[in-house]
Scaffold this motif. Structure first.
Motif, PDB file in Angstrom:
ATOM      1  N   LEU A  25       0.837  -1.200   0.000  1.00  4.63           N
ATOM      2  CA  LEU A  25       0.000   0.000   0.000  1.00  4.63           C
ATOM      3  C   LEU A  25       0.869   1.245   0.000  1.00  4.63           C
ATOM      4  O   LEU A  25       0.573   2.235  -0.688  1.00  4.63           O
ATOM      5  CB  LEU A  25      -0.924  -0.047   1.219  1.00  4.63           C
ATOM      6  CG  LEU A  25      -1.903   1.119   1.438  1.00  4.63           C
ATOM      7  CD1 LEU A  25      -3.169   0.619   2.107  1.00  4.63           C
ATOM      8  CD2 LEU A  25      -1.279   2.224   2.267  1.00  4.63           C
ATOM      9  N   GLN A  26       1.987   1.242   0.745  1.00  6.45           N
ATOM     10  CA  GLN A  26       2.818   2.433   0.880  1.00  6.45           C
ATOM     11  C   GLN A  26       3.461   2.843  -0.441  1.00  6.45           C
ATOM     12  O   GLN A  26       3.838   4.004  -0.614  1.00  6.45           O
ATOM     13  CB  GLN A  26       3.901   2.166   1.931  1.00  6.45           C
ATOM     14  CG  GLN A  26       3.428   2.197   3.367  1.00  6.45           C
ATOM     15  CD  GLN A  26       2.723   0.922   3.779  1.00  6.45           C
ATOM     16  OE1 GLN A  26       2.713  -0.053   3.012  1.00  6.45           O
ATOM     17  NE2 GLN A  26       2.115   0.910   4.971  1.00  6.45           N
TER      18      GLN A  26
ATOM     19  N   GLU B   5      -6.568   0.042  11.610  1.00  5.96           N
ATOM     20  CA  GLU B   5      -6.412  -1.359  11.959  1.00  5.96           C
ATOM     21  C   GLU B   5      -4.974  -1.833  11.854  1.00  5.96           C
ATOM     22  O   GLU B   5      -4.602  -2.836  12.481  1.00  5.96           O
ATOM     23  CB  GLU B   5      -7.291  -2.220  11.035  1.00  5.96           C
ATOM     24  CG  GLU B   5      -8.781  -2.018  11.253  1.00  5.96           C
ATOM     25  CD  GLU B   5      -9.605  -2.803  10.249  1.00  5.96           C
ATOM     26  OE1 GLU B   5      -8.993  -3.396   9.319  1.00  5.96           O
ATOM     27  OE2 GLU B   5     -10.848  -2.820  10.378  1.00  5.96           O
ATOM     28  N   ASN B   6      -4.108  -1.139  11.087  1.00 10.20           N
ATOM     29  CA  ASN B   6      -2.792  -1.691  10.792  1.00 10.20           C
ATOM     30  C   ASN B   6      -1.603  -0.862  11.292  1.00 10.20           C
ATOM     31  O   ASN B   6      -0.483  -1.362  11.318  1.00 10.20           O
ATOM     32  CB  ASN B   6      -2.647  -1.903   9.267  1.00 10.20           C
ATOM     33  CG  ASN B   6      -3.502  -3.022   8.739  1.00 10.20           C
ATOM     34  OD1 ASN B   6      -3.120  -4.183   8.798  1.00 10.20           O
ATOM     35  ND2 ASN B   6      -4.682  -2.658   8.232  1.00 10.20           N
TER      36      ASN B   6
ATOM     37  N   PRO C 210       4.152  -0.777  13.104  1.00 12.41           N
ATOM     38  CA  PRO C 210       4.561   0.576  13.548  1.00 12.41           C
ATOM     39  C   PRO C 210       5.823   1.086  12.836  1.00 12.41           C
ATOM     40  O   PRO C 210       6.077   2.294  12.834  1.00 12.41           O
ATOM     41  CB  PRO C 210       4.818   0.385  15.042  1.00 12.41           C
ATOM     42  CG  PRO C 210       5.153  -1.062  15.196  1.00 12.41           C
ATOM     43  CD  PRO C 210       4.306  -1.772  14.174  1.00 12.41           C
ATOM     44  N   LYS C 211       6.620   0.201  12.235  1.00 13.16           N
ATOM     45  CA  LYS C 211       7.843   0.670  11.585  1.00 13.16           C
ATOM     46  C   LYS C 211       7.586   1.224  10.189  1.00 13.16           C
ATOM     47  O   LYS C 211       8.513   1.688   9.519  1.00 13.16           O
ATOM     48  CB  LYS C 211       8.848  -0.479  11.490  1.00 13.16           C
ATOM     49  CG  LYS C 211       9.327  -0.989  12.838  1.00 13.16           C
ATOM     50  CD  LYS C 211      10.310  -2.119  12.649  1.00 13.16           C
ATOM     51  CE  LYS C 211      10.800  -2.642  14.003  1.00 13.16           C
ATOM     52  NZ  LYS C 211      11.787  -3.747  13.848  1.00 13.16           N
ATOM     53  N   HIS C 212       6.370   1.152   9.728  1.00  9.92           N
ATOM     54  CA  HIS C 212       6.031   1.594   8.368  1.00  9.92           C
ATOM     55  C   HIS C 212       5.135   2.825   8.428  1.00  9.92           C
ATOM     56  O   HIS C 212       4.335   2.986   9.353  1.00  9.92           O
ATOM     57  CB  HIS C 212       5.325   0.468   7.605  1.00  9.92           C
ATOM     58  CG  HIS C 212       6.214  -0.724   7.371  1.00  9.92           C
ATOM     59  ND1 HIS C 212       6.947  -0.893   6.242  1.00  9.92           N
ATOM     60  CD2 HIS C 212       6.502  -1.791   8.181  1.00  9.92           C
ATOM     61  CE1 HIS C 212       7.631  -2.015   6.315  1.00  9.92           C
ATOM     62  NE2 HIS C 212       7.388  -2.581   7.497  1.00  9.92           N
ATOM     63  N   PRO C 213       5.256   3.742   7.466  1.00  9.31           N
ATOM     64  CA  PRO C 213       4.476   4.992   7.499  1.00  9.31           C
ATOM     65  C   PRO C 213       2.984   4.733   7.266  1.00  9.31           C
ATOM     66  O   PRO C 213       2.613   3.923   6.418  1.00  9.31           O
ATOM     67  CB  PRO C 213       5.088   5.818   6.378  1.00  9.31           C
ATOM     68  CG  PRO C 213       5.675   4.821   5.427  1.00  9.31           C
ATOM     69  CD  PRO C 213       6.141   3.679   6.269  1.00  9.31           C
TER      70      PRO C 213
ATOM     71  N   ARG D 292      10.064   1.193   1.875  1.00 11.04           N
ATOM     72  CA  ARG D 292      10.965   1.010   3.004  1.00 11.04           C
ATOM     73  C   ARG D 292      10.238   1.253   4.317  1.00 11.04           C
ATOM     74  O   ARG D 292       9.137   1.823   4.351  1.00 11.04           O
ATOM     75  CB  ARG D 292      12.154   1.968   2.899  1.00 11.04           C
ATOM     76  CG  ARG D 292      12.994   1.769   1.629  1.00 11.04           C
ATOM     77  CD  ARG D 292      14.019   2.884   1.496  1.00 11.04           C
ATOM     78  NE  ARG D 292      14.818   2.699   0.279  1.00 11.04           N
ATOM     79  CZ  ARG D 292      15.995   2.072   0.257  1.00 11.04           C
ATOM     80  NH1 ARG D 292      16.479   1.558   1.372  1.00 11.04           N
ATOM     81  NH2 ARG D 292      16.669   1.951  -0.868  1.00 11.04           N
ATOM     82  N   THR D 293      10.926   0.890   5.447  1.00 10.14           N
ATOM     83  CA  THR D 293      10.406   1.219   6.778  1.00 10.14           C
ATOM     84  C   THR D 293      10.704   2.671   7.073  1.00 10.14           C
ATOM     85  O   THR D 293      11.444   3.359   6.335  1.00 10.14           O
ATOM     86  CB  THR D 293      11.070   0.334   7.830  1.00 10.14           C
ATOM     87  OG1 THR D 293      12.467   0.634   7.852  1.00 10.14           O
ATOM     88  CG2 THR D 293      10.877  -1.153   7.543  1.00 10.14           C
ATOM     89  N   ASN D 294      10.168   3.175   8.222  1.00 12.43           N
ATOM     90  CA  ASN D 294      10.416   4.572   8.595  1.00 12.43           C
ATOM     91  C   ASN D 294      11.894   4.832   8.778  1.00 12.43           C
ATOM     92  O   ASN D 294      12.447   5.839   8.327  1.00 12.43           O
ATOM     93  CB  ASN D 294       9.664   4.892   9.891  1.00 12.43           C
ATOM     94  CG  ASN D 294       8.162   4.953   9.669  1.00 12.43           C
ATOM     95  OD1 ASN D 294       7.722   5.283   8.578  1.00 12.43           O
ATOM     96  ND2 ASN D 294       7.385   4.623  10.698  1.00 12.43           N
ATOM     97  N   ARG D 295      12.594   3.893   9.468  1.00 13.47           N
ATOM     98  CA  ARG D 295      14.015   4.117   9.751  1.00 13.47           C
ATOM     99  C   ARG D 295      14.821   4.140   8.463  1.00 13.47           C
ATOM    100  O   ARG D 295      15.664   5.019   8.255  1.00 13.47           O
ATOM    101  CB  ARG D 295      14.511   3.030  10.680  1.00 13.47           C
ATOM    102  CG  ARG D 295      16.003   3.177  11.008  1.00 13.47           C
ATOM    103  CD  ARG D 295      16.445   2.083  11.944  1.00 13.47           C
ATOM    104  NE  ARG D 295      15.724   2.168  13.198  1.00 13.47           N
ATOM    105  CZ  ARG D 295      15.880   1.269  14.193  1.00 13.47           C
ATOM    106  NH1 ARG D 295      16.699   0.242  14.039  1.00 13.47           N
ATOM    107  NH2 ARG D 295      15.190   1.397  15.311  1.00 13.47           N
ATOM    108  N   ARG D 296      14.529   3.177   7.559  1.00  9.73           N
ATOM    109  CA  ARG D 296      15.291   3.115   6.310  1.00  9.73           C
ATOM    110  C   ARG D 296      14.945   4.281   5.403  1.00  9.73           C
ATOM    111  O   ARG D 296      15.776   4.770   4.657  1.00  9.73           O
ATOM    112  CB  ARG D 296      15.024   1.798   5.589  1.00  9.73           C
ATOM    113  CG  ARG D 296      15.567   0.581   6.363  1.00  9.73           C
ATOM    114  CD  ARG D 296      15.314  -0.685   5.594  1.00  9.73           C
ATOM    115  NE  ARG D 296      16.054  -0.687   4.321  1.00  9.73           N
ATOM    116  CZ  ARG D 296      15.831  -1.545   3.347  1.00  9.73           C
ATOM    117  NH1 ARG D 296      14.866  -2.455   3.469  1.00  9.73           N
ATOM    118  NH2 ARG D 296      16.546  -1.502   2.237  1.00  9.73           N
ATOM    119  N   ALA D 297      13.697   4.794   5.538  1.00 14.50           N
ATOM    120  CA  ALA D 297      13.313   5.935   4.720  1.00 14.50           C
ATOM    121  C   ALA D 297      14.083   7.192   5.123  1.00 14.50           C
ATOM    122  O   ALA D 297      14.408   8.051   4.313  1.00 14.50           O
ATOM    123  CB  ALA D 297      11.816   6.196   4.845  1.00 14.50           C
TER     124      ALA D 297
END
Length: 901
Positions: free
Chosen positions: A822-823, A873-874, A879-882, A895-900
């Motif tokens: 989705l992101q 719901e998600n 939590p590591k994804h925007p 990517r995840t928040n940290r990798r982004a």
């Protein structure tokens, strides 16, 4: 019978006919309709007569038409003879006998050869092998087949002033052809008077068809009401099926018919000792069986049989009434007694409810007689026989429901029989294929085409359907074209007598014991068969014809004369040669299972059980003369061989020369094609040898594989199938010039088939074929250059990654699918599309773990609505994804928040 004739004056003829007509017509219901018939003849020189059974049309009309012709001649018009057809020889002779006796009475005791006043000069008849009047009588009764041959030999019917077609409702082939040819002749001879008489057909429809054929105004219809006496109909149904799985009449049912007849007749005699009974069964074998059982059950009763194969004297005895007035009579008959014949004394009818009608299995090319439920019209005619002379009773050996489900009328032979004789007659007439002729109904187009192919294989017609010299000879013979051809072709090889004997056995349709034609001919020759006398007369006649036409026999199909092996076998097996020449498509070769054979036509058939251990058992080759479709075992083939004779390969090759061909084939062995050269006689393989794979054979093998397995057979990687789906979507959305690559059309892609065939013929393995490249070769140019733009394999998503597009299968009318996280779609304000933006892509929006979250074909609507619920719901689960509140304005990422960061 006497065949002499004498000159007679017109007054003598008129006086004799008038007196005979008055004597016969005194008690006939149709006499009241004679003025209407004469008026129709005055107005149109033609009529259709609709008169129910028992009204006397067969007796009253012929002399009335002759008298009408005589009056027309006296007034300066054209006179001539009257020809009257009856569908059966027994009916011909019965009709002649009635009128001849009345004429003899009218001429008085002074008539005879010495006085020049012979009844034969007034009324005669002609059937195969028997005649009275030498074809010169004022009224002559004939069979339709005999009149047809006369008409084809003398298309003007010289000296004939009128033709009466009786019993046209029976719809036999010869009568139907006469219906068409006489109407055509009428356009050249408008003075020729034509009358068609029917007991059951739609007279108005028949008259309209005849008028069309004549090119005239509607033909008048003359009607006579029924005058039957009261009739009581009872039912005495059998407790089981009336026929067996292989199409035969059940023996227990025949016992039931015989017991019903004996019981019902005994009860009728208690009330009236003058009552005689008439029993209807479908065939000769059933007639003999039931007659024997009735004779055993009622020993004080005279039991007679009546069918078309009897000697004339025996038929006369069946129609003559009681020999002793004190001895009751039961007559067991086939359908010959349904119409035209009156059996004296009959006021009780026992009806089996079965009839034997022609049937054609179009899939297997099998034509023969089948035992079926009699039609409602036939049942009414049979029952009506009991009420001709007074109040009568009919007992039906079946339920009322069985009759209610029956067809209204018998199936016309034109709709179900082999039409070779019809097409031959049309060709002789100069109307190939029936062009310009009007039959009582239009024949099936496929049956006409099959008949034309048969006649072409016999050299009876040319490629345009026109008659050949050999076809002209065949039309003169009183045989079906295949049998006539076989007689003439076999005679030089076997000798005229042997060929005639075998042909006569087949022409008379005699049942072969154990299906063995050679055994049948031997029994006939030795006099051990009950119909040996009739067969011998037919064989004598055919031998004379074979010798007469010897100089006109067709040449062999082979470039050389038959070899010694074929000639020797022909003399040992004349019945086999005749059968093989007549029915080359039924030349058969043993096919593995006991008693099972493969026919040259491609049909599988089996010998009957009573043939196992007989003369046909174990034979490698057979010439089959009769094969019937059955529902029983028949070695699992569904078809039973009813008559056949042994032959060998040289004889099969001689008789089946027209079916001989050599073809190159290819077959799959693993992932490779191997070539074979096959020598065939129809569907029968004579020999096969290895051969290079011919391109045509390879192409055919590819088409077969594509039809059976689809593209997957040549596409182990699946790349060609993915290309096919992309192209087919463009065909569905954009149309031409993008090709239709559905399953139905794929085998027809010439570029694909020819390309694969070329590679296969070169010996390349299927695993190395580039089916995708071959498929690209079938794409339109220059549009093919835009394929990756219009239907890309991978679709770029906002994250910058190319995602594989899952295009629907060619049989599915669904949009393509893209599945991604989705992101990766953040920031997108429109839904991706293909095919120039005309086909939106369905998005499968996945969780960071690759699980489905949502499916949408409208991304902006998803952002504005359902996304908030998906986010709630998600976001805690991942939590590591925007999970922004405004996804349409967010940066896409995979990517995840940290990798982004």
């Amino acid at each position: 019978m006497s065949t002499s004739s004498a000159s007679h004056s017109t007054p003598d003829l008129r006086a004799a006919l008038a007196a005979a007509s008055a004597r016969l017509g005194a008690d006939l219901a149709f006499s009241a309709s004679l003025p209407a018939l004469e008026a129709a003849l005055d107005a149109r020189a033609g009529a259709v007569v609709h008169a129910p059974p028992g009204t006397g049309k067969t007796t009253a009309v012929p002399p009335a038409v002759a008298l009408w012709l005589a009056r027309r001649a006296e007034s300066g018009g054209e006179g001539g003879r009257v020809l009257v057809t009856q569908p059966r020889r027994v009916a011909v002779r019965a009709a002649w006998r009635r009128l001849h006796g009345a004429v003899a009475d009218a001429l008085g005791p002074e008539s005879g050869p010495d006085t020049g006043r012979l009844p034969d000069a007034v009324v005669g008849y002609a059937v195969r092998g028997d005649a009275v009047g030498r074809g010169a009588s004022a009224v002559e009764f004939v069979t339709p087949g005999l009149l047809l041959r006369r008409l084809l030999g003398d298309p003007g019917l010289e000296g004939v002033g009128a033709v009466v077609l009786d019993e046209v409702h029976e719809r036999d082939l010869d009568t139907d052809v006469l219906f068409a040819l006489l109407a055509d002749l009428r356009q050249l001879r408008p003075e020729l008077a034509l009358t068609a008489m029917s007991a059951t057909l739609d007279a108005d429809a028949l008259a309209a068809r005849w008028a069309t054929g004549m090119g005239e105004d509607p033909v008048p219809v003359v009607r006579t009401p029924s005058v039957q006496h009261p009739l009581t109909v009872e039912h005495a149904p059998f407790g089981g099926p009336r026929t067996t799985a292989d199409g035969r009449v059940d023996r227990d049912f025949l016992d039931h018919v015989a017991a019903t007849a004996a019981r019902a007749h005994a009860e009728a005699l208690d009330a009236d000792p003058t009552v005689d009974a008439l029993v209807f069964v479908p065939g000769v074998a059933e007639v003999e069986a039931v007659a024997g059982r009735v004779a055993a059950l009622a020993p004080d009763t005279e039991v007679r049989v009546l069918h078309g194969r009897q000697e004339p004297a025996d038929q006369d005895a069946a129609l003559a009434g009681r020999a002793d007035p004190a001895v009751p009579r039961v007559v067991v008959a086939t359908a010959v007694a349904e119409s035209s014949l009156t059996v004296p004394g009959v006021r009780l009818v026992i009806d089996s409810g079965l009839a034997r009608e022609p049937r054609r299995d179009r899939g297997r090319g099998i034509t023969g007689l089948a035992t079926v439920q009699a039609s409602r019209a036939a049942a009414d005619q049979r029952a009506g026989r009991a009420a001709r002379l007074g109040p009568g009773t009919a007992v039906r050996c079946h339920t009322a429901a069985a009759l209610g489900a029956a067809p209204a009328a018998p199936t016309p032979a034109l709709a179900v029989a082999d039409l070779a004789s019809v097409v031959l007659a049309f060709a002789v007439w100069g109307a190939p294929g029936g062009d310009g002729l009007v039959l009582p109904e239009d024949p099936p187009a496929d049956a006409m085409a099959a008949a034309e192919r048969t006649l072409a294989s016999l050299d009876a017609v040319d490629t345009d359907g026109r008659i050949t010299p050999h076809g002209t000879v065949l039309a003169e013979l009183p045989l079906d074209p295949p049998l006539g051809h076989a007689l003439l072709r076999a005679a030089p090889l076997t000798g005229p007598r042997s060929a005639a004997e075998a042909t006569a056995a087949l022409a008379l349709d005699l049942r072969a014991p154990g299906a063995d034609l050679e055994a049948l001919v031997a029994a006939l020759r030795d006099g051990r068969h009950p119909e040996a006398g009739r067969w011998r007369r037919e064989a004598d006649r055919l031998e004379r014809l074979a010798r007469r036409h010897a100089h006109r026999a067709p040449e062999t199909r082979e470039p050389d004369e038959p070899g010694p092996a074929a000639t020797a076998t022909a003399r040992r097996h004349p019945a086999g040669l005749v059968a093989a020449l007549a029915f080359p498509a039924w030349i058969a070769r043993r096919a593995g299972e006991e008693g099972a054979y493969l026919l040259a036509s491609g049909t599988r058939a089996a010998l009957p059980r009573d043939a196992v251990g007989g003369g046909l058992a174990g034979q490698e080759w057979l010439a089959v003369a009769e094969v019937a479709r059955v529902a029983g075992d028949a070695a699992g083939t569904g078809a039973a061989i009813r008559a056949a004779a042994p032959i060998d390969r040289p004889l099969a090759e001689l008789a089946g020369a027209g079916l001989r061909r050599t073809e190159d084939t290819a077959e799959w062995r693993g992932d490779r094609l191997t070539g074979r050269r096959v020598d065939r006689l129809g569907a029968l393989v004579l020999a096969e040898t290895p051969a290079p794979v011919a391109p045509d054979a390879a192409a055919q093998a590819v088409r077969v594989a594509l039809a059976a397995d689809g593209l997957a057979r040549f596409d182990p990687s699946g790349r060609a199938e993915r290309l096919r789906r992309r192209v087919h979507l463009l065909h569905r959305v954009l149309g031409a010039p993008w090709p239709d690559l559905s399953d139905a059309t794929l085998p027809g892609l010439d570029a694909l088939v020819d390309g694969l065939a070329a590679d296969l013929a070169a010996g390349r393995s299927l695993t190395r074929l580039d089916a995708e490249a071959l498929l690209r070769g079938a794409l339109p140019w220059p549009e093919a250059g835009r394929l990756d733009e219009l239907a890309p394999e991978r679709l770029p998503v906002p994250s910058g990654r190319g995602v594989v597009v899952d295009y629907p299968a060619v049989h599915e009318d669904t949009p393509p699918v893209v599945a991604a996280k989705l992101q990766e779609f953040f920031g997108a304000r429109v839904t991706p599309a293909v095919a120039d933006g005309r086909e939106p892509v369905v998005l499968h929006l996945l969780s960071p773990a690759g699980r489905p979250l949502a499916v949408t074909a409208d991304l902006p609507s998803f952002w504005a609505g359902p996304y908030a619920q998906v986010r709630a719901e998600n976001r805690g689960r991942y939590p590591k994804h925007p999970w922004p509140e405004d996804p349409a304005a967010a940066e896409p990422t995979d990517r995840t928040n940290r990798r982004a960061r």
